[in-house]
Design an enzyme around this catalytic site. Structure first.
Site, PDB file in Angstrom:
ATOM      1  N   ASP A  80      18.511  59.319  97.870  1.00 23.82           N
ATOM      2  CA  ASP A  80      18.361  60.009  96.594  1.00 23.82           C
ATOM      3  C   ASP A  80      17.232  59.420  95.757  1.00 23.82           C
ATOM      4  O   ASP A  80      16.555  60.140  95.017  1.00 23.82           O
ATOM      5  CB  ASP A  80      19.672  59.944  95.809  1.00 23.82           C
ATOM      6  CG  ASP A  80      20.729  60.892  96.361  1.00 23.82           C
ATOM      7  OD1 ASP A  80      20.393  61.718  97.226  1.00 23.82           O
ATOM      8  OD2 ASP A  80      21.892  60.802  95.929  1.00 23.82           O
ATOM      9  N   ARG A 182      27.999  50.137  68.844  1.00 25.23           N
ATOM     10  CA  ARG A 182      27.829  48.797  69.402  1.00 25.23           C
ATOM     11  C   ARG A 182      28.409  48.817  70.806  1.00 25.23           C
ATOM     12  O   ARG A 182      29.578  49.123  71.019  1.00 25.23           O
ATOM     13  CB  ARG A 182      28.521  47.742  68.532  1.00 25.23           C
ATOM     14  CG  ARG A 182      27.906  47.597  67.154  1.00 25.23           C
ATOM     15  CD  ARG A 182      28.505  46.426  66.394  1.00 25.23           C
ATOM     16  NE  ARG A 182      28.105  45.157  67.004  1.00 25.23           N
ATOM     17  CZ  ARG A 182      28.959  44.203  67.372  1.00 25.23           C
ATOM     18  NH1 ARG A 182      30.262  44.378  67.232  1.00 25.23           N
ATOM     19  NH2 ARG A 182      28.529  43.081  67.903  1.00 25.23           N
ATOM     20  N   ASP A 184      27.249  47.790  75.322  1.00 21.92           N
ATOM     21  CA  ASP A 184      26.278  47.207  76.251  1.00 21.92           C
ATOM     22  C   ASP A 184      25.096  48.139  76.462  1.00 21.92           C
ATOM     23  O   ASP A 184      24.042  47.708  76.939  1.00 21.92           O
ATOM     24  CB  ASP A 184      26.938  46.916  77.597  1.00 21.92           C
ATOM     25  CG  ASP A 184      27.806  45.666  77.569  1.00 21.92           C
ATOM     26  OD1 ASP A 184      27.813  44.978  76.533  1.00 21.92           O
ATOM     27  OD2 ASP A 184      28.468  45.388  78.585  1.00 21.92           O
ATOM     28  N   ALA A 196      25.968  59.710  89.080  1.00 22.11           N
ATOM     29  CA  ALA A 196      25.360  58.392  89.275  1.00 22.11           C
ATOM     30  C   ALA A 196      25.970  57.372  88.300  1.00 22.11           C
ATOM     31  O   ALA A 196      27.187  57.268  88.190  1.00 22.11           O
ATOM     32  CB  ALA A 196      23.845  58.499  89.125  1.00 22.11           C
ATOM     33  N   LEU A 199      28.813  58.382  85.939  1.00 24.54           N
ATOM     34  CA  LEU A 199      30.162  58.513  86.504  1.00 24.54           C
ATOM     35  C   LEU A 199      30.875  57.166  86.533  1.00 24.54           C
ATOM     36  O   LEU A 199      32.055  57.061  86.191  1.00 24.54           O
ATOM     37  CB  LEU A 199      30.075  59.110  87.908  1.00 24.54           C
ATOM     38  CG  LEU A 199      31.402  59.384  88.622  1.00 24.54           C
ATOM     39  CD1 LEU A 199      32.221  60.423  87.862  1.00 24.54           C
ATOM     40  CD2 LEU A 199      31.147  59.853  90.056  1.00 24.54           C
ATOM     41  N   SER A 200      30.150  56.119  86.920  1.00 24.07           N
ATOM     42  CA  SER A 200      30.772  54.793  87.001  1.00 24.07           C
ATOM     43  C   SER A 200      31.111  54.243  85.622  1.00 24.07           C
ATOM     44  O   SER A 200      31.966  53.365  85.491  1.00 24.07           O
ATOM     45  CB  SER A 200      29.853  53.818  87.743  1.00 24.07           C
ATOM     46  OG  SER A 200      28.691  53.536  86.993  1.00 24.07           O
ATOM     47  N   ALA A 219      30.525  50.273  78.082  1.00 19.38           N
ATOM     48  CA  ALA A 219      31.383  49.210  77.540  1.00 19.38           C
ATOM     49  C   ALA A 219      31.306  49.151  76.016  1.00 19.38           C
ATOM     50  O   ALA A 219      30.888  48.134  75.448  1.00 19.38           O
ATOM     51  CB  ALA A 219      31.001  47.861  78.150  1.00 19.38           C
TER      52      ALA A 219
END
EC number: 2.7.1.23
Length: 298
Positions: A80, A182, A184, A196, A199-200, A219
């Site tokens: 990909d 706020r 990550d 990609a 999704l995670s 996060a």
């Protein structure tokens, strides 16, 4: 039967001939596919970097712009990532792309390398399904001027540095303030990119026919900060409020370092990527196979 496509460009993984058996094996695969295409009545050219890095000779070699101007079809042999790179470059020319999977998952390179000929032969005769994938155009604005711009087929990701704390980001949609977040980082994903990184990080799957994007926090500090689906006609702006050494990545293939006050402005590109699939192709078949749905279900 004569091929519907007269001029076909072969684009492969950018391995070097110094990579040993893997490079030699990949070179043989590309040469075998080129021979097959020639037998179908196609005039085959190789993309310049593919031919140079794989040590392939005996075929015309063109750069991407020349492929866009002269070729009827691009045949991408790789994963990909290979397809993402060439898809962004050829989108403005409208050249359709077929993907032969030589990578791992292969969401958008969907023809298995083993037995590619049986899938390709009818497609070259015009028996295929076509779908179009949207692109994002992202600009990094600093003190009112653009210091970096890029296209993305999968996603635009604003990230904190590996060794720093959270970043604070101001998010606007069409000039309307959404929230200061706020986290990550933050992902803006297309339907193609929804399978990609998005999704995670807990984002939803978007069918390719949906004219939308998904905005997914990475996060987040506040648990009520959830993904949101937006129309892809909107303009999304992300401003760096605080945080050290933040960066923006585009399909994880190009990167821009960010400073406090920088704004990443994302709009829909005027160009689409054209994918061709074997007749009977289904997006849901792809999801089921790649995400291993129904495994163990009687």
């Amino acid at each position: 039967m004569k091929s519907k496509f007269r001029h076909v460009a072969l684009i492969g993984k950018y391995q070097t001939v110094a990579s040993g058996a893997s490079g030699a094996s990949s070179r043989r695969v590309l040469e075998d596919i080129a021979h097959f295409l020639g037998a179908q009545g196609c005039e085959v050219v190789f993309e310049h970097d593919t031919a140079h890095n794989m040590g392939i000779s005996g075929y015309p070699v063109l750069d991407v712009d020349a492929i866009g101007a002269k070729c009827d079809l691009g045949l991408v042999v790789g994963g990909d990532g290979t397809m993402l790179g060439i898809g962004r470059q050829l989108a403005k020319f409208g050249v359709p792309l077929i993907g032969i999977n030589q990578g791992r998952l292969g969401f958008i390179t969907d023809i298995p390398l083993d037995g590619y000929a049986s899938a390709l032969a009818p497609m070259l005769r015009g028996e295929f399904e076509e779908d179009h994938r949207s692109l994002m155009h992202a600009r990094v604005m600093r003190d009112g001027r653009c210091v970096y711009d890029a296209l993305a087929m999968n996603d635009v990701v604003v990230n904190r540095a590996a060794t720093s704390g959270m970043v604070e980001l101001r998010v606007e949609v069409d000039g309307h303030f959404v929230a200061n977040q706020r986290a990550d980082g933050l992902i803006i994903a297309t339907p193609t990119g929804s399978t990609a990184y998005s999704l995670s990080a807990g984002g939803p799957l978007l069918h390719p026919s949906i004219p939308g994007w998904v905005l997914v926090p990475i996060a987040p500090h506040t648990l009520s900060n959830r993904p949101i689906v937006l129309a892809n006609i909107t303009e999304i702006a992300i401003e760096i409020i605080s945080g050290r050494d933040a960066s923006a990545s585009f399909d994880t293939q190009s990167l821009a370092s960010l400073l406090r006050g920088d704004r990443i402005v994302v709009t829909r590109s005027e160009h689409n990527v054209r994918f061709l699939h074997p007749r009977g192709w289904s997006y849901f078949d792809t999801l089921r196979q790649k995400l291993h749905w129904n495994e163990g279900v009687a």
